[in-house]
Design a protein around this motif. Sequence first.
Motif, mmCIF file in Angstrom:
data_model
loop_
_atom_site.group_PDB
_atom_site.id
_atom_site.type_symbol
_atom_site.label_atom_id
_atom_site.label_comp_id
_atom_site.label_asym_id
_atom_site.label_seq_id
_atom_site.Cartn_x
_atom_site.Cartn_y
_atom_site.Cartn_z
ATOM 1 N N ARG A 181 30.007 58.022 56.584
ATOM 2 C CA ARG A 181 31.032 57.945 55.172
ATOM 3 C C ARG A 181 32.904 58.295 55.143
ATOM 4 O O ARG A 181 32.563 58.715 56.479
ATOM 5 C CB ARG A 181 30.558 59.681 54.621
ATOM 6 C CG ARG A 181 30.784 61.250 55.065
ATOM 7 C CD ARG A 181 31.008 61.729 54.157
ATOM 8 N NE ARG A 181 30.997 63.492 54.768
ATOM 9 C CZ ARG A 181 31.002 65.276 54.430
ATOM 10 N NH1 ARG A 181 30.783 64.915 52.729
ATOM 11 N NH2 ARG A 181 30.383 65.606 54.892
ATOM 12 N N VAL A 182 32.784 57.325 54.220
ATOM 13 C CA VAL A 182 34.720 57.874 54.385
ATOM 14 C C VAL A 182 35.364 59.124 53.468
ATOM 15 O O VAL A 182 35.359 58.984 52.570
ATOM 16 C CB VAL A 182 35.891 56.509 54.008
ATOM 17 C CG1 VAL A 182 36.960 56.744 54.558
ATOM 18 C CG2 VAL A 182 34.748 55.166 55.135
ATOM 19 N N VAL A 184 39.066 60.113 52.058
ATOM 20 C CA VAL A 184 39.953 59.528 51.119
ATOM 21 C C VAL A 184 41.128 60.826 51.072
ATOM 22 O O VAL A 184 40.269 61.537 49.492
ATOM 23 C CB VAL A 184 40.400 58.347 49.768
ATOM 24 C CG1 VAL A 184 41.440 57.760 49.080
ATOM 25 C CG2 VAL A 184 39.753 57.006 50.309
ATOM 26 N N SER A 211 39.206 58.776 58.174
ATOM 27 C CA SER A 211 39.977 59.125 56.957
ATOM 28 C C SER A 211 41.268 58.225 56.502
ATOM 29 O O SER A 211 41.526 57.415 57.158
ATOM 30 C CB SER A 211 40.817 61.168 57.108
ATOM 31 O OG SER A 211 41.484 60.496 57.551
ATOM 32 N N LEU A 226 39.917 51.183 46.402
ATOM 33 C CA LEU A 226 39.766 51.605 47.588
ATOM 34 C C LEU A 226 37.842 51.446 47.488
ATOM 35 O O LEU A 226 37.047 51.275 48.504
ATOM 36 C CB LEU A 226 39.666 53.445 47.446
ATOM 37 C CG LEU A 226 40.977 54.073 48.831
ATOM 38 C CD1 LEU A 226 40.421 53.264 50.233
ATOM 39 C CD2 LEU A 226 41.945 53.881 47.807
ATOM 40 N N TYR A 230 35.011 50.785 50.500
ATOM 41 C CA TYR A 230 34.067 51.203 51.249
ATOM 42 C C TYR A 230 32.835 52.382 50.133
ATOM 43 O O TYR A 230 33.546 52.190 48.974
ATOM 44 C CB TYR A 230 34.878 53.022 51.915
ATOM 45 C CG TYR A 230 36.326 52.476 52.920
ATOM 46 C CD1 TYR A 230 35.634 51.786 54.126
ATOM 47 C CD2 TYR A 230 37.450 51.950 52.306
ATOM 48 C CE1 TYR A 230 36.674 51.534 55.262
ATOM 49 C CE2 TYR A 230 38.114 51.960 53.322
ATOM 50 C CZ TYR A 230 38.333 51.269 54.168
ATOM 51 O OH TYR A 230 38.941 50.749 55.469
ATOM 52 N N ASP A 231 31.328 52.261 50.490
ATOM 53 C CA ASP A 231 30.745 52.768 49.530
ATOM 54 C C ASP A 231 30.702 54.286 50.573
ATOM 55 O O ASP A 231 31.093 54.324 51.603
ATOM 56 C CB ASP A 231 29.089 52.263 50.712
ATOM 57 C CG ASP A 231 29.345 50.641 49.392
ATOM 58 O OD1 ASP A 231 29.995 49.959 48.604
ATOM 59 O OD2 ASP A 231 28.766 50.066 50.676
ATOM 60 N N ASN A 232 30.638 55.134 49.560
ATOM 61 C CA ASN A 232 29.878 56.360 49.972
ATOM 62 C C ASN A 232 31.647 57.599 50.061
ATOM 63 O O ASN A 232 31.941 57.511 51.268
ATOM 64 C CB ASN A 232 28.714 56.646 50.911
ATOM 65 C CG ASN A 232 28.860 58.128 51.024
ATOM 66 O OD1 ASN A 232 29.187 59.099 50.563
ATOM 67 N ND2 ASN A 232 27.544 57.773 51.826
ATOM 68 N N ILE A 233 32.625 56.908 49.360
ATOM 69 C CA ILE A 233 33.847 57.959 49.723
ATOM 70 C C ILE A 233 33.753 59.421 49.318
ATOM 71 O O ILE A 233 33.448 59.544 48.051
ATOM 72 C CB ILE A 233 34.536 57.282 48.628
ATOM 73 C CG1 ILE A 233 35.183 55.410 49.237
ATOM 74 C CG2 ILE A 233 36.185 57.998 49.152
ATOM 75 C CD1 ILE A 233 35.736 54.884 48.395
ATOM 76 N N THR A 234 34.177 60.541 50.405
ATOM 77 C CA THR A 234 34.452 61.363 49.078
ATOM 78 C C THR A 234 35.506 61.579 49.516
ATOM 79 O O THR A 234 36.789 61.632 50.404
ATOM 80 C CB THR A 234 34.116 62.642 50.820
ATOM 81 O OG1 THR A 234 32.218 62.489 51.136
ATOM 82 C CG2 THR A 234 34.200 64.081 50.467
ATOM 83 N N PHE A 235 36.265 61.607 47.859
ATOM 84 C CA PHE A 235 37.966 61.984 48.576
ATOM 85 C C PHE A 235 38.333 63.621 48.062
ATOM 86 O O PHE A 235 37.123 64.283 47.597
ATOM 87 C CB PHE A 235 38.519 61.290 46.615
ATOM 88 C CG PHE A 235 37.744 59.780 46.047
ATOM 89 C CD1 PHE A 235 39.128 58.683 46.227
ATOM 90 C CD2 PHE A 235 36.803 59.311 45.382
ATOM 91 C CE1 PHE A 235 39.289 57.878 46.262
ATOM 92 C CE2 PHE A 235 36.902 57.924 45.174
ATOM 93 C CZ PHE A 235 37.578 56.862 45.557
ATOM 94 N N SER A 265 30.743 58.500 44.809
ATOM 95 C CA SER A 265 31.855 58.503 45.164
ATOM 96 C C SER A 265 31.687 60.454 45.133
ATOM 97 O O SER A 265 31.441 60.959 43.844
ATOM 98 C CB SER A 265 33.364 58.208 44.160
ATOM 99 O OG SER A 265 33.277 57.030 44.407
#
Length: 299
Positions: A181-182, A184, A211, A226, A230-235, A265
Amino acid sequence: MNNVKASFSIRDMENLSGIKAHTIRIWEKRYNLFTPERTDTNIRTYSIQSLQKLLNVTLLYNNGYKISKIAKIDEAQIPIMVREIVSKNSEESHAINAFKLAMVNFDQTLFLNTYSSLLSEKSFREIFSDVFIPLLNELGLLWQTDTISPAHEHFITHLIKQKLYINTEKLQMAEPTKKNRVFVLYLPENEIHEIGLLYINYEIALRGYKSIYLGQTMPVESLKDLLQYYDNITFLSYFTVSPVKENLNLYFKRFSETLNTSGNSNLYVLGHQIQNVDPEKLPDNIKVFNSIERVIDAL
């Protein structure tokens, strides 16, 4: 409070030093440590030089010097003794006092020397949790009581941010090791308080995640770009003053409609405003946290 404060009340002196006003008056009368001016209504006011001296005297006093002995020390010698103590002793209370002294005197050298002394015995994480967080909490109280000006706060927070940037950059020189995961990180519109978010960014990098730090006052709609990368982003965001209580539910609704269309997300939120949120009523993809430590545990 648009200008740097040039005079301080005895209550300001108490707030900054931790020495009770009654004790300050005794030191003033018995040992002639300070020479306050008086207003037309006979109220004591103290110069910034008196405040600097009080912080120095307090550090010596808290380090075992008797006030009667401090009163006999040549005034020019006191700052030298303080610097020696700070360089040899990295106890949190001494360091915080030194940082406050650096703040009121706009003394970057004292800040850097104090930090360097701490770093010889502590990790950056320990310095941030043991010293910077208590210091920032004190700044909040000093701000609320009009004891410090915006210039003081901006000076000290800028120096702390510098350390966060430097330590985060060291970690980000290496390729992320965790690819699942990424993160943001951003602040919502009209939000500028970012030290907490910067520290979380450091912790994310420390754990090997990628990050993307976007910083202050970002509209939800601008985050949509964004999703193309990217897939599976944690803001991750910090709500200190914005959105206000009445707009929180609308904000979360707009986030889900704009950024969670594919269901991948998530949003982590912390900060003062989340006290107005009922976690049980939030969508599954939105989580609130009541402290930085809780967010770090969830990484």
